[in-house]
Design a protein around this motif. Structure first.
Motif, PDB file in Angstrom:
ATOM      1  N   GLY A   1     -13.499   5.130  -1.958  1.00 44.36           N
ATOM      2  CA  GLY A   1     -14.087   4.194  -3.485  1.00 44.36           C
ATOM      3  C   GLY A   1     -14.641   3.173  -3.368  1.00 44.36           C
ATOM      4  N   ALA A   2     -14.348   2.681  -2.052  1.00 45.98           N
ATOM      5  CA  ALA A   2     -14.554   1.483  -2.090  1.00 45.98           C
ATOM      6  C   ALA A   2     -16.057   0.633  -1.101  1.00 45.98           C
ATOM      7  CB  ALA A   2     -13.350   0.356  -0.696  1.00 45.98           C
ATOM      8  N   LEU A   3     -16.488   1.778  -0.532  1.00 46.88           N
ATOM      9  CA  LEU A   3     -18.050   1.528  -0.850  1.00 46.88           C
ATOM     10  C   LEU A   3     -18.853   2.783  -0.730  1.00 46.88           C
ATOM     11  CD1 LEU A   3     -17.924  -0.138   3.453  1.00 46.88           C
ATOM     12  CD2 LEU A   3     -18.363  -0.803   1.374  1.00 46.88           C
ATOM     13  N   PRO A   4     -20.677   3.040  -1.315  1.00 41.88           N
ATOM     14  CA  PRO A   4     -21.143   3.850  -1.605  1.00 41.88           C
ATOM     15  C   PRO A   4     -21.101   4.609  -0.138  1.00 41.88           C
ATOM     16  CG  PRO A   4     -22.178   1.876  -1.542  1.00 41.88           C
ATOM     17  CD  PRO A   4     -20.977   1.261  -1.604  1.00 41.88           C
TER      18      PRO A   4
ATOM     19  N   SER B   1     -21.108  -8.091   6.296  1.00 44.15           N
ATOM     20  CA  SER B   1     -21.294  -7.225   6.958  1.00 44.15           C
ATOM     21  C   SER B   1     -20.813  -5.687   6.570  1.00 44.15           C
ATOM     22  CB  SER B   1     -19.827  -8.396   8.195  1.00 44.15           C
ATOM     23  OG  SER B   1     -18.607  -7.774   7.667  1.00 44.15           O
ATOM     24  N   LEU B   2     -19.851  -5.666   5.869  1.00 42.66           N
ATOM     25  CA  LEU B   2     -19.330  -4.550   5.894  1.00 42.66           C
ATOM     26  C   LEU B   2     -20.815  -3.748   4.785  1.00 42.66           C
ATOM     27  CD1 LEU B   2     -16.303  -5.255   3.376  1.00 42.66           C
ATOM     28  CD2 LEU B   2     -16.411  -3.849   5.327  1.00 42.66           C
ATOM     29  N   SER B   3     -21.469  -4.261   4.200  1.00 39.55           N
ATOM     30  CA  SER B   3     -22.567  -3.427   3.937  1.00 39.55           C
ATOM     31  C   SER B   3     -23.859  -2.980   4.902  1.00 39.55           C
ATOM     32  CB  SER B   3     -23.716  -4.140   3.239  1.00 39.55           C
ATOM     33  OG  SER B   3     -24.451  -5.420   3.993  1.00 39.55           O
ATOM     34  N   SER B   4     -23.077  -3.151   6.531  1.00 43.68           N
ATOM     35  CA  SER B   4     -23.948  -2.342   7.558  1.00 43.68           C
ATOM     36  C   SER B   4     -23.385  -1.094   8.077  1.00 43.68           C
ATOM     37  CB  SER B   4     -23.377  -2.952   8.761  1.00 43.68           C
ATOM     38  OG  SER B   4     -21.935  -3.505   9.506  1.00 43.68           O
ATOM     39  N   SER B   5     -23.631   0.081   9.015  1.00 45.75           N
ATOM     40  CA  SER B   5     -23.945   1.349   8.487  1.00 45.75           C
ATOM     41  C   SER B   5     -22.918   1.441   9.510  1.00 45.75           C
ATOM     42  CB  SER B   5     -24.787   1.496   9.361  1.00 45.75           C
ATOM     43  OG  SER B   5     -25.689   1.164  10.459  1.00 45.75           O
ATOM     44  N   GLY B   6     -22.506   0.441  10.187  1.00 42.10           N
ATOM     45  CA  GLY B   6     -20.272   1.007  11.449  1.00 42.10           C
ATOM     46  C   GLY B   6     -19.565   0.918  10.763  1.00 42.10           C
ATOM     47  N   ASP B   7     -18.938   1.414  11.668  1.00 42.51           N
ATOM     48  CA  ASP B   7     -16.606   1.366  11.457  1.00 42.51           C
ATOM     49  C   ASP B   7     -16.282  -0.893  10.937  1.00 42.51           C
ATOM     50  OD1 ASP B   7     -17.544   3.682  10.788  1.00 42.51           O
ATOM     51  OD2 ASP B   7     -16.089   4.365  12.831  1.00 42.51           O
TER      52      ASP B   7
ATOM     53  N   VAL C   1      -8.473  -3.825  14.241  1.00 41.67           N
ATOM     54  CA  VAL C   1      -8.402  -2.298  13.697  1.00 41.67           C
ATOM     55  C   VAL C   1      -8.974  -1.691  13.412  1.00 41.67           C
ATOM     56  CG1 VAL C   1      -6.984  -1.085  11.852  1.00 41.67           C
ATOM     57  CG2 VAL C   1      -6.169  -3.059  13.293  1.00 41.67           C
ATOM     58  N   VAL C   2     -10.111  -0.580  13.980  1.00 35.59           N
ATOM     59  CA  VAL C   2     -11.165  -0.368  13.323  1.00 35.59           C
ATOM     60  C   VAL C   2     -10.476   0.640  12.016  1.00 35.59           C
ATOM     61  CG1 VAL C   2     -13.138   1.693  14.045  1.00 35.59           C
ATOM     62  CG2 VAL C   2     -12.443   0.237  15.968  1.00 35.59           C
ATOM     63  N   LEU C   3     -11.552   0.244  11.423  1.00 36.47           N
ATOM     64  CA  LEU C   3     -11.176   1.062   9.394  1.00 36.47           C
ATOM     65  C   LEU C   3     -12.808   1.619   9.532  1.00 36.47           C
ATOM     66  CD1 LEU C   3      -9.640   1.132   7.501  1.00 36.47           C
ATOM     67  CD2 LEU C   3     -11.028  -0.813   6.421  1.00 36.47           C
ATOM     68  N   PRO C   4     -12.687   3.170   9.877  1.00 30.75           N
ATOM     69  CA  PRO C   4     -13.474   4.472   9.299  1.00 30.75           C
ATOM     70  C   PRO C   4     -14.163   4.065   7.922  1.00 30.75           C
ATOM     71  CG  PRO C   4     -11.847   5.076  10.664  1.00 30.75           C
ATOM     72  CD  PRO C   4     -11.183   4.052  10.436  1.00 30.75           C
ATOM     73  N   ARG C   5     -15.313   3.680   8.248  1.00 33.05           N
ATOM     74  CA  ARG C   5     -16.219   3.781   7.318  1.00 33.05           C
ATOM     75  C   ARG C   5     -16.102   4.876   5.959  1.00 33.05           C
ATOM     76  NH1 ARG C   5     -19.993   0.310   6.456  1.00 33.05           N
ATOM     77  NH2 ARG C   5     -21.658   0.789   4.802  1.00 33.05           N
ATOM     78  N   SER C   6     -15.609   5.944   6.848  1.00 29.57           N
ATOM     79  CA  SER C   6     -15.420   7.167   6.409  1.00 29.57           C
ATOM     80  C   SER C   6     -14.061   6.944   4.849  1.00 29.57           C
ATOM     81  CB  SER C   6     -15.557   8.979   6.989  1.00 29.57           C
ATOM     82  OG  SER C   6     -14.232   7.981   7.925  1.00 29.57           O
ATOM     83  N   ILE C   7     -13.398   6.153   5.552  1.00 35.01           N
ATOM     84  CA  ILE C   7     -11.445   6.037   5.194  1.00 35.01           C
ATOM     85  C   ILE C   7     -12.711   4.997   3.511  1.00 35.01           C
ATOM     86  CG2 ILE C   7      -9.841   4.526   4.607  1.00 35.01           C
ATOM     87  CD1 ILE C   7      -9.830   5.561   7.342  1.00 35.01           C
ATOM     88  N   LEU C   8     -13.267   4.472   3.777  1.00 33.98           N
ATOM     89  CA  LEU C   8     -13.907   3.680   3.184  1.00 33.98           C
ATOM     90  C   LEU C   8     -14.467   3.845   1.902  1.00 33.98           C
ATOM     91  CD1 LEU C   8     -15.043   0.210   4.691  1.00 33.98           C
ATOM     92  CD2 LEU C   8     -12.572   0.632   3.725  1.00 33.98           C
ATOM     93  N   GLN C   9     -15.623   4.936   2.303  1.00 31.24           N
ATOM     94  CA  GLN C   9     -16.149   5.566   1.167  1.00 31.24           C
ATOM     95  C   GLN C   9     -14.978   6.582   0.258  1.00 31.24           C
ATOM     96  OE1 GLN C   9     -18.959   6.926   3.875  1.00 31.24           O
ATOM     97  NE2 GLN C   9     -20.350   5.583   3.783  1.00 31.24           N
ATOM     98  N   ARG C  10     -14.445   7.476   1.350  1.00 31.38           N
ATOM     99  CA  ARG C  10     -13.251   8.543   0.773  1.00 31.38           C
ATOM    100  C   ARG C  10     -12.825   7.750  -0.370  1.00 31.38           C
ATOM    101  NH1 ARG C  10     -11.145  10.672   4.782  1.00 31.38           N
ATOM    102  NH2 ARG C  10      -9.296   9.180   4.606  1.00 31.38           N
TER     103      ARG C  10
ATOM    104  N   PHE D   1       0.926  -1.618   0.085  1.00 35.68           N
ATOM    105  CA  PHE D   1       0.433   0.140   0.627  1.00 35.68           C
ATOM    106  C   PHE D   1       1.020   1.067   0.122  1.00 35.68           C
ATOM    107  CE2 PHE D   1       0.210  -1.080   4.740  1.00 35.68           C
ATOM    108  CZ  PHE D   1       0.776  -0.343   5.696  1.00 35.68           C
ATOM    109  N   ALA D   2       0.462   2.269  -0.948  1.00 33.14           N
ATOM    110  CA  ALA D   2       0.723   3.464  -0.447  1.00 33.14           C
ATOM    111  C   ALA D   2       1.366   4.179   0.956  1.00 33.14           C
ATOM    112  CB  ALA D   2       0.239   4.551  -1.013  1.00 33.14           C
ATOM    113  N   GLU D   3       2.373   4.747   1.079  1.00 38.14           N
ATOM    114  CA  GLU D   3       2.830   5.532   2.739  1.00 38.14           C
ATOM    115  C   GLU D   3       1.654   6.389   3.490  1.00 38.14           C
ATOM    116  OE1 GLU D   3       6.554   7.643   2.190  1.00 38.14           O
ATOM    117  OE2 GLU D   3       8.213   5.438   0.990  1.00 38.14           O
ATOM    118  N   ASP D   4       0.930   6.785   2.205  1.00 35.39           N
ATOM    119  CA  ASP D   4      -0.081   7.244   2.673  1.00 35.39           C
ATOM    120  C   ASP D   4      -1.421   7.041   2.728  1.00 35.39           C
ATOM    121  OD1 ASP D   4      -0.452   7.804   0.122  1.00 35.39           O
ATOM    122  OD2 ASP D   4      -0.720   9.622  -0.463  1.00 35.39           O
ATOM    123  N   SER D   5      -1.615   5.826   2.583  1.00 37.35           N
ATOM    124  CA  SER D   5      -2.888   5.011   3.048  1.00 37.35           C
ATOM    125  C   SER D   5      -3.277   4.854   4.264  1.00 37.35           C
ATOM    126  CB  SER D   5      -2.116   3.317   2.554  1.00 37.35           C
ATOM    127  OG  SER D   5      -3.548   2.405   2.672  1.00 37.35           O
ATOM    128  N   PRO D   6      -4.224   4.616   3.538  1.00 39.41           N
ATOM    129  CA  PRO D   6      -5.061   5.299   4.852  1.00 39.41           C
ATOM    130  C   PRO D   6      -5.193   3.463   6.513  1.00 39.41           C
ATOM    131  CG  PRO D   6      -6.948   5.770   3.897  1.00 39.41           C
ATOM    132  CD  PRO D   6      -5.910   4.616   2.710  1.00 39.41           C
TER     133      PRO D   6
END
Length: 109
Positions: free
Chosen positions: A106-109, A74-80, A95-104, A37-42
């Protein structure tokens, strides 16, 4: 099949980095290894390192028949999403992966 389900899960996660399916000695799926992954990856921000292994998502083990489908659902649920990550020494942590990161990314709508 579980192979197709895991590939779908990896496509979703590929927005964050590169991963490889892992199999046990019998050829069954057993997790996902983080290979790049890139150095600046979440992922880096979350303390995940190249070589770490994701063994579960939201408590659903990434092994055996149907694991990919359960993890995708489980990824389609609303939580992180919570990843269970093992480092090179085998130590596990959550490790909690904030949903906002996945959305930013483009991994989740």
């Amino acid at each position: 099949s579980s192979n197709a389900e895991m590939l779908g899960l990896m496509r979703t996660m590929s927005q964050l980095g590169r991963f490889a399916l892992e199999r046990d000695v019998e050829g069954n799926l057993s997790g996902i290894r983080i290979t790049r992954f890139a150095e600046d990856s979440p992922l880096a921000e979350l303390g995940i390192e190249i070589g770490d292994r994701v063994s579960a998502i939201n408590g659903i083990p990434l092994m055996g028949e149907g694991a990919g489908l359960g993890a995708m659902a489980s990824l389609s649920s609303s939580g992180d999403p919570v990843l269970t990550v093992q480092d090179a020494s085998g130590r596990s942590r959550e490790v909690v992966l904030p949903r906002s990161i996945l959305q930013r990314q483009g991994a989740l709508p």
